[in-house]
Design a protein around this motif. Sequence first.
Motif, PDB file in Angstrom:
ATOM      1  N   ALA A  84     -14.275  41.295 -31.749  1.00 53.15           N
ATOM      2  CA  ALA A  84     -15.633  41.130 -32.281  1.00 53.15           C
ATOM      3  C   ALA A  84     -15.553  40.491 -33.656  1.00 53.15           C
ATOM      4  CB  ALA A  84     -16.357  42.472 -32.362  1.00 53.15           C
ATOM      5  N   ASN A 107     -19.695  39.716 -29.849  1.00 56.44           N
ATOM      6  CA  ASN A 107     -18.798  40.326 -28.871  1.00 56.44           C
ATOM      7  C   ASN A 107     -17.998  39.241 -28.157  1.00 56.44           C
ATOM      8  OD1 ASN A 107     -17.536  41.756 -26.868  1.00 56.44           O
ATOM      9  ND2 ASN A 107     -19.414  42.542 -25.923  1.00 56.44           N
ATOM     10  N   ALA A 110     -17.379  39.656 -24.169  1.00 56.26           N
ATOM     11  CA  ALA A 110     -18.524  39.673 -23.257  1.00 56.26           C
ATOM     12  C   ALA A 110     -18.307  38.807 -22.028  1.00 56.26           C
ATOM     13  CB  ALA A 110     -19.787  39.223 -23.999  1.00 56.26           C
ATOM     14  N   GLY A 247     -18.841  33.855 -28.260  1.00 53.21           N
ATOM     15  CA  GLY A 247     -19.176  35.212 -27.842  1.00 53.21           C
ATOM     16  C   GLY A 247     -20.671  35.433 -27.855  1.00 53.21           C
ATOM     17  N   ASP A 250     -24.370  40.664 -30.247  1.00 53.20           N
ATOM     18  CA  ASP A 250     -24.814  41.965 -29.736  1.00 53.20           C
ATOM     19  C   ASP A 250     -25.419  42.878 -30.796  1.00 53.20           C
ATOM     20  OD1 ASP A 250     -24.121  41.352 -27.176  1.00 53.20           O
ATOM     21  OD2 ASP A 250     -22.363  42.652 -27.066  1.00 53.20           O
TER      22      ASP A 250
END
Length: 289
Positions: A84, A107, A110, A247, A250
Motif C-alpha cells: 500500500a 491498495n 487490489a 493500485g 481505498d
Amino acid sequence: MDTEAQHTERDPSSAADPPPDPATDAGSRSVRVSGVPATTADGPDGATEDAPGDSAGRGPSWRRTGVAGAACVVFLLFLSHFVAQPFLIPSGSMEPTLQVGDRILVNKLAYRFGSEPRRGDVVVFDGTGSFVQEEPAGNPVTGLLRDAAAALGLAAPDETDFVKRIVGVGGDRVVCCDKDGRITVNGTRVDEPYLTPGDRPSDVPFDIVVPPGTLWVMGDHRSQSSDSRDHLGSPGGGMVPVDKVIGRADWIVWPFGRWTGVTETDAYDSVPAPPSGGHTVGPRGSGHG
C-alpha cells in the motif's frame, strides 16, 4: 606479670583519622553530568567509574536510534512498493471525492491475484504513454530521493501519476451524452452521484469503444479534470493500459478529519457486459452497437 602479650600497638595514624564525611560515605561522591546529579563509585586506585547515562553511554544509544529509524524507513518503503502506497492529491480534479491536500492510501494488492479493475473504482495509474509522453531521464539521485519522499506520502506524486475513476473497461461502449445529458455504458444510462454539484457529465461529446486490456477514466470534477476525453486524438485515444494501474484508492488517511474509506459506488451495477461479438467501431473511433 607479663603485660607485653596484652599490649597491642595502635597505628600512629589511627588517632588522627577524621570522622567519616556523610557526603563521601561508602567511597562515593556526588557529581553533575549535563546538569543532572549522579553518583559514581571510586575504583580501587581512586579512579572514577563512569555512571550510566554519561557521555560515553549516549553514543551507542544514538546509534541504536539511528539504526531503528533507518529500519522503519526501509520497512515503509517495502510496504509502499508492494502493499500500500500513500499518495498526495495535488489538484481538485477528483472533488468532492478527493480534495486538494488529501493523502490517500492506494491498495497495490487490489488487482494482483486475478481481480480486474471495475467500473466505478478510483485508481492511481502511470500515464506515461497515454496521458503524457516519455521524457528523458533526469538526475538519478534526485529522482530516487523524490520517489522515496513520494512513496512515503511526503511529496506530490510524480507528474506522470494520475488518479481518476474508471468509467469503461475493455469491450465497453461509452457514449456522452444521451438526450438527458447522461453518460451511457453499453446502452445503459449511468447516474453519477459522485460528480461535483453543478457539473455536467461531460461538455465534450464522445462515442468510443474501449479496447481489451485498457480503461476509459474520468475525474469526478468533470469541468476541472484532464482525463481520457482530452486525449481522444492522441496515440491510444485516451485509453489507459491495465498494466499501468498502480493500485486502487481505498482510504483517505490525512487529514484526520477526513480519515475514511473511499466510498464505493453502485452507479454501474445495472450496466450489462459488452456483447460477446464486441461493438463495431466506426470512423474516428465512434462506437456503433
